[in-house]
Structure formats: structure tokens, C-alpha cells
Write an enzyme that holds these catalytic residues in place. Structure first.
Site, PDB file in Angstrom:
ATOM      1  N   CYS A 114     -15.512  34.306 -19.884  1.00 28.52           N
ATOM      2  CA  CYS A 114     -15.722  34.522 -18.303  1.00 28.52           C
ATOM      3  C   CYS A 114     -16.380  35.824 -17.978  1.00 28.52           C
ATOM      4  O   CYS A 114     -16.832  35.901 -16.920  1.00 28.52           O
ATOM      5  CB  CYS A 114     -14.458  34.202 -17.610  1.00 28.52           C
ATOM      6  SG  CYS A 114     -13.448  32.888 -18.270  1.00 28.52           S
ATOM      7  N   HIS A 239     -14.278  37.098 -11.089  1.00 30.75           N
ATOM      8  CA  HIS A 239     -14.532  35.916 -11.738  1.00 30.75           C
ATOM      9  C   HIS A 239     -13.647  35.044 -11.136  1.00 30.75           C
ATOM     10  O   HIS A 239     -12.168  35.175 -10.615  1.00 30.75           O
ATOM     11  CB  HIS A 239     -14.068  36.004 -13.304  1.00 30.75           C
ATOM     12  CG  HIS A 239     -13.649  34.652 -13.823  1.00 30.75           C
ATOM     13  ND1 HIS A 239     -14.557  33.573 -13.943  1.00 30.75           N
ATOM     14  CD2 HIS A 239     -12.637  34.353 -14.714  1.00 30.75           C
ATOM     15  CE1 HIS A 239     -14.008  32.738 -14.590  1.00 30.75           C
ATOM     16  NE2 HIS A 239     -12.872  33.180 -14.902  1.00 30.75           N
ATOM     17  N   ASN A 269     -12.432  27.067 -11.858  1.00 30.18           N
ATOM     18  CA  ASN A 269     -12.799  28.054 -12.837  1.00 30.18           C
ATOM     19  C   ASN A 269     -13.855  27.519 -13.724  1.00 30.18           C
ATOM     20  O   ASN A 269     -13.909  26.878 -14.517  1.00 30.18           O
ATOM     21  CB  ASN A 269     -11.697  28.487 -13.669  1.00 30.18           C
ATOM     22  CG  ASN A 269     -11.995  29.569 -14.609  1.00 30.18           C
ATOM     23  OD1 ASN A 269     -13.157  29.802 -14.744  1.00 30.18           O
ATOM     24  ND2 ASN A 269     -11.008  30.113 -15.236  1.00 30.18           N
TER      25      ASN A 269
HETATM   26  O1  UT7 Z   1     -11.155  32.017 -16.991  1.00 26.43           O
HETATM   27  C1  UT7 Z   1     -10.209  32.459 -17.953  1.00 26.43           C
HETATM   28  C2  UT7 Z   1      -9.116  33.198 -17.187  1.00 26.43           C
HETATM   29  N1  UT7 Z   1      -7.958  32.329 -17.025  1.00 26.43           N
HETATM   30  C3  UT7 Z   1      -7.193  32.591 -16.060  1.00 26.43           C
HETATM   31  O2  UT7 Z   1      -7.458  33.485 -15.552  1.00 26.43           O
HETATM   32  C4  UT7 Z   1      -5.955  31.777 -15.902  1.00 26.43           C
HETATM   33  C5  UT7 Z   1      -4.844  32.682 -15.679  1.00 26.43           C
HETATM   34  N2  UT7 Z   1      -3.700  32.062 -15.344  1.00 26.43           N
HETATM   35  C6  UT7 Z   1      -3.298  31.381 -14.187  1.00 26.43           C
HETATM   36  O3  UT7 Z   1      -4.183  31.054 -13.240  1.00 26.43           O
HETATM   37  C7  UT7 Z   1      -2.181  30.770 -14.024  1.00 26.43           C
HETATM   38  O4  UT7 Z   1      -1.063  31.301 -15.049  1.00 26.43           O
HETATM   39  C8  UT7 Z   1      -1.861  29.244 -14.160  1.00 26.43           C
HETATM   40  C9  UT7 Z   1      -2.633  28.460 -12.880  1.00 26.43           C
HETATM   41  C10 UT7 Z   1      -2.599  28.569 -15.323  1.00 26.43           C
HETATM   42  C11 UT7 Z   1      -0.242  28.796 -14.193  1.00 26.43           C
HETATM   43  O5  UT7 Z   1       0.234  29.136 -13.078  1.00 26.43           O
HETATM   44  P1  UT7 Z   1       1.618  29.536 -13.426  1.00 26.43           P
HETATM   45  O6  UT7 Z   1       2.126  30.158 -11.931  1.00 26.43           O
HETATM   46  O7  UT7 Z   1       1.460  30.944 -14.329  1.00 26.43           O
HETATM   47  O8  UT7 Z   1       2.572  28.646 -13.895  1.00 26.43           O
HETATM   48  P2  UT7 Z   1       3.276  28.478 -15.311  1.00 26.43           P
HETATM   49  O9  UT7 Z   1       2.559  28.522 -16.165  1.00 26.43           O
HETATM   50  O10 UT7 Z   1       4.549  29.569 -15.209  1.00 26.43           O
HETATM   51  O11 UT7 Z   1       4.052  26.953 -14.953  1.00 26.43           O
HETATM   52  C12 UT7 Z   1       5.198  26.950 -14.029  1.00 26.43           C
HETATM   53  C13 UT7 Z   1       5.595  25.479 -14.142  1.00 26.43           C
HETATM   54  C14 UT7 Z   1       5.728  24.997 -15.588  1.00 26.43           C
HETATM   55  O12 UT7 Z   1       6.915  24.168 -15.611  1.00 26.43           O
HETATM   56  P3  UT7 Z   1       8.314  24.716 -15.837  1.00 26.43           P
HETATM   57  O13 UT7 Z   1       8.164  25.184 -17.368  1.00 26.43           O
HETATM   58  O14 UT7 Z   1       8.599  25.721 -15.022  1.00 26.43           O
HETATM   59  O15 UT7 Z   1       9.170  23.513 -15.740  1.00 26.43           O
HETATM   60  C15 UT7 Z   1       4.693  24.411 -16.013  1.00 26.43           C
HETATM   61  O16 UT7 Z   1       4.795  23.353 -16.932  1.00 26.43           O
HETATM   62  O17 UT7 Z   1       4.869  24.565 -13.623  1.00 26.43           O
HETATM   63  C16 UT7 Z   1       4.174  23.587 -14.694  1.00 26.43           C
HETATM   64  N3  UT7 Z   1       2.811  23.128 -14.781  1.00 26.43           N
HETATM   65  C17 UT7 Z   1       2.370  22.264 -13.722  1.00 26.43           C
HETATM   66  N4  UT7 Z   1       2.999  21.514 -12.934  1.00 26.43           N
HETATM   67  C18 UT7 Z   1       2.192  20.764 -12.122  1.00 26.43           C
HETATM   68  C19 UT7 Z   1       1.847  23.762 -15.453  1.00 26.43           C
HETATM   69  N5  UT7 Z   1       0.533  23.257 -14.802  1.00 26.43           N
HETATM   70  C20 UT7 Z   1       1.049  22.238 -14.230  1.00 26.43           C
HETATM   71  C21 UT7 Z   1       0.017  21.470 -13.275  1.00 26.43           C
HETATM   72  N6  UT7 Z   1       0.748  20.519 -12.489  1.00 26.43           N
HETATM   73  N7  UT7 Z   1      -1.176  20.994 -13.436  1.00 26.43           N
END
Ligand code: UT7
Length: 315
Positions: A114, A239, A269
Site C-alpha cells: 500500500c 492510504h 482499500n
Molecule cells: O492496506 C493494508 C493496511 N491494512 C489495514 O490498515 C488494516 C488495519 N486493520 C483494520 O482496519 C481493522 O483491524 C479491521 C477492520 C481489519 C478489523 O477491525 P477490528 O476492530 O480490529 O476488529 P477485530 O479484528 O478486533 O475483530 C472484532 C470481531 C472479531 O470477533 P470476536 O473475536 O470479537 O468474536 C472478529 O471475528 O469482529 C469479528 N469480525 C467480523 N464480524 C463481522 C471480523 N471481521 C468481521 C466481519 N464481519 N467482516
């Protein structure tokens, strides 16, 4: 070493709109989860007949047209991408051939995920300084839809396809500062040559933490190097991974949120394409114009980070 200015921009959107509700029919997710966690409402995927290359070609053509120069005047081509159709020839070489650009110029891809477009600008500046010439074409293009595991809700809701490009011009005077870095890491991976299943895998939480540290650091370094403050900057283009990452950085820097452009709501993204696509939009929306000073910051797989401070130039 001459500085550079951006004198033309272009973009290409992929043809198939995929909304959060569409994805909720494929994996266990919801519009509410995706919107509140990322700011993304929809993304564009390549349609039949489209690819990272067709988008790159269109964005490059638009950028050259908007720069008002002849394609024969391009002295260097650099493309940031992680999703080209070939490992070799590079995407930049394919674009060079199809656009019939001249031959005696350096043409290459940069793999900095990215951060690829910003790395590309820095490489292009170096090449036109070392190799001679005046104009460089810098592209960021991706077809991430083909690298998505559509059973993995952690990643498949985040990414989209697209391309953006800019023509940069070597200038006497002007303003240019940059900051680039990397710390080898496997937080985001796509397996490479010889692997049948090349799919994006990401530790989202780790990347989020990394991003909210890297962006403010980059912006602070650019301010120090350029001896200016964010108040002197007309627009900051980060980004477009997640609106919460940008909001976090705005708060940390006590900055004006209106200066931090966002379009992930419509494109998701798009990795190396996200910054040049946003750049083209802010130019077209006349949020910036010749004489404007901007900062652009990328971060992502590698883990890499990169920022530039420069001006929009006159054609
Ligand atoms: O371009 C490269 C750079 N990439 C980035 O900048 C990505 C950076 N990271 C992020 O943007 C965020 O970490 C995410 C959007 C990927 C995830 O958000 P988060 O607030 O960090 O969520 P999390 O990973 O802590 O997940 C929270 C919960 C989990 O469930 P449990 O374990 O708490 O029960 C996940 O399983 O949300 C769940 N989850 C979803 N639920 C519904 C993960 N993906 C999804 C989904 N829909 N698509």
C-alpha cells in the site's frame, strides 16, 4: 537533485460495484459491522474483460492527458502494484508497450504494497535526476479481488480494485521532502511465484496498531524536514484502509479533519491504487490546484511506510 511537482493525475474505476449487503450474502458479516469498523460501504471489483492492467492503462492515459504533455515526453515509468498479471514483464513495462511510450527510459514496478505509489514517486524522482529527463509517469494499480479469500470475513470485506496515476515533472526550486521505511514483517502476506493459492492474509489488529503509529510519525517527519506545519498544507492524502485509522491520526495530531481526504466509503482499500485515486479526486474536485502543497502517506504490507511533501505544479 531537482525537486518534483505533480502536473497531471488520472484514475480508472473497476466496473462491478459490490456493496456491504452483497458481501453479507457470502460471509457472516453486516453493513453495520463493516461501516462502523472501517467506513467502507462499497467497493469496485473488476468486471469481465477488466484487470489491473486495463485499469493501469486507462489511469496512465488520463494522467498524461491531464498533464497536457505528449506521451513521447515521458522519461520514466514506475508502477506500484502487488497484483499484476505477470511477475515478468512488470506492469510498468506492459503499460509502456501498450501506450507506445519511448524505449530508452527506465521502466519498473515497485513492490511496497500500500506504500507502493509513494515509493514509486521517490524512485521516479531519483531516476529522472540520475538518468536525465523531465517527466515521469507513476502508477498505482490493483486487482485485489482476485487475491481475496471470499470465505475469510476478516479480509474479503476490506479490499477493492482500481488504479490511479500521476505525471511528475522535475523542477528548479519547489518543495519536496520524503520519508520512507520498512520493518520486515509478515502481518500482511500474499504467497508468491509457484503458489497456486495466492490469497491475502492479514493480522488486522497488528496492522491497525502499526498504522496509527506510522502515519503521525511520517507527517511529523515531513513537517520537520520541510520546516512547515500542517496548517501550511492544503491537503493530506493517507492510504485509504480504514476511516478509523485516519480519524485516530487526526486526533493524535490535533489536525483539521477537513484536510484529510477520505474515499474508502466508495472504493474500499485498493492498496497501491488508493492514494493516486484519492489524489485524482481531490484535483478534479478542485480541493487542490497548481501551487497547493500536499502531503501523502502510505503504509502497509512489508511492513512499509512512506510519505511525501510536494506541490501541485502548473501544466
Ligand atoms: O492496506 C493494508 C493496511 N491494512 C489495514 O490498515 C488494516 C488495519 N486493520 C483494520 O482496519 C481493522 O483491524 C479491521 C477492520 C481489519 C478489523 O477491525 P477490528 O476492530 O480490529 O476488529 P477485530 O479484528 O478486533 O475483530 C472484532 C470481531 C472479531 O470477533 P470476536 O473475536 O470479537 O468474536 C472478529 O471475528 O469482529 C469479528 N469480525 C467480523 N464480524 C463481522 C471480523 N471481521 C468481521 C466481519 N464481519 N467482516
Amino acid at each position: 537533485m531537482k525537486n518534483i511537482e505533480i502536473i497531471g493525475t488520472g484514475m480508472a474505476k473497476a466496473g462491478r460495484k459490490v456493496t456491504n449487503d452483497d458481501l453479507a450474502k457470502i460471509v457472516e458479516t453486516s453493513d453495520e459491522w463493516i461501516t462502523t469498523r472501517t467506513g467502507i460501504k462499497e467497493r469496485m471489483f473488476c468486471d469481465e474483460g477488466e484487470s489491473a492492467y486495463t485499469l493501469a492503462f486507462e489511469a496512465a492515459k488520463n494522467a498524461i492527458e491531464s498533464a497536457g504533455i505528449k506521451k513521447e515526453e515521458i522519461d520514466c515509468v514506475v508502477c506500484g502494484t502487488i497484483s499484476g498479471e505477470y511477475i515478468t514483464p512488470s506492469m510498468a513495462c506492459v503499460v509502456q508497450r501498450e501506450l507506445e511510450l519511448k524505449e530508452d527510459i527506465p521502466v519498473l514496478d515497485v513492490n511496497a504494497a500500500c506504500s507502493g505509489f509513494i515509493y514509486g514517486i521517490e524512485v521516479a524522482r531519483g531516476l529522472i535526476n540520475s538518468n536525465g529527463g523531465k517527466y515521469a509517469l507513476v502508477i498505482g494499480c490493483e486487482q485485489l479481488s482476485k487475491l481475496l479469500d471470499m470465505e475469510d470475513r476478516n479480509t474479503c470485506v476490506l479490499f477493492g480494485d482500481g488504479a490511479g496515476a500521476a505525471v511528475i515533472k522535475a523542477v528548479d526550486g519547489g518543495v519536496y521532502e520524503s520519508v520512507l521505511g520498512a520493518r520486515g514483517g509478515y502481518e500482511i502476506t500474499v504467497e508468491g511465484a509457484g503458489k497456486v493459492e495466492s490469497k491475502i492474509k492479514m493480522d488486522g489488529k497488528a496492522v491497525f496498531k502499526f498504522a496509527v503509529d506510522a502515519i503521525p510519525k511520517c507527517l511529523k517527519t515531513l513537517q520537520e524536514k520541510g520546516k512547515i506545519t500542517l496548517d501550511d498544507v492544503d491537503m493530506v492524502i493517507c492510504h485509504q484502509a480504514n476511516s478509523r485509522i485516519i480519524d485516530h491520526c487526526v486526533r493524535k495530531l490535533k489536525a483539521d479533519p477537513k484536510k484529510f481526504y477520505k474515499n474508502m466509503e466508495r472504493f474500499g482499500n485498493t492498496s497501491a491504487a488508493s492514494i493516486p485515486m484519492a489524489l485524482d479526486e481531490v484535483v478534479k474536485e478542485e480541493k487542490i490546484k497548481p501551487g497547493s502543497t500536499i502531503m501523502m502517506v502510505g503504509f502497509g504490507g512489508g511492513l512499509t511506510w512512506a510519505g511525501v511533501l510536494l506541490r501541485i505544479g502548473a501544466k
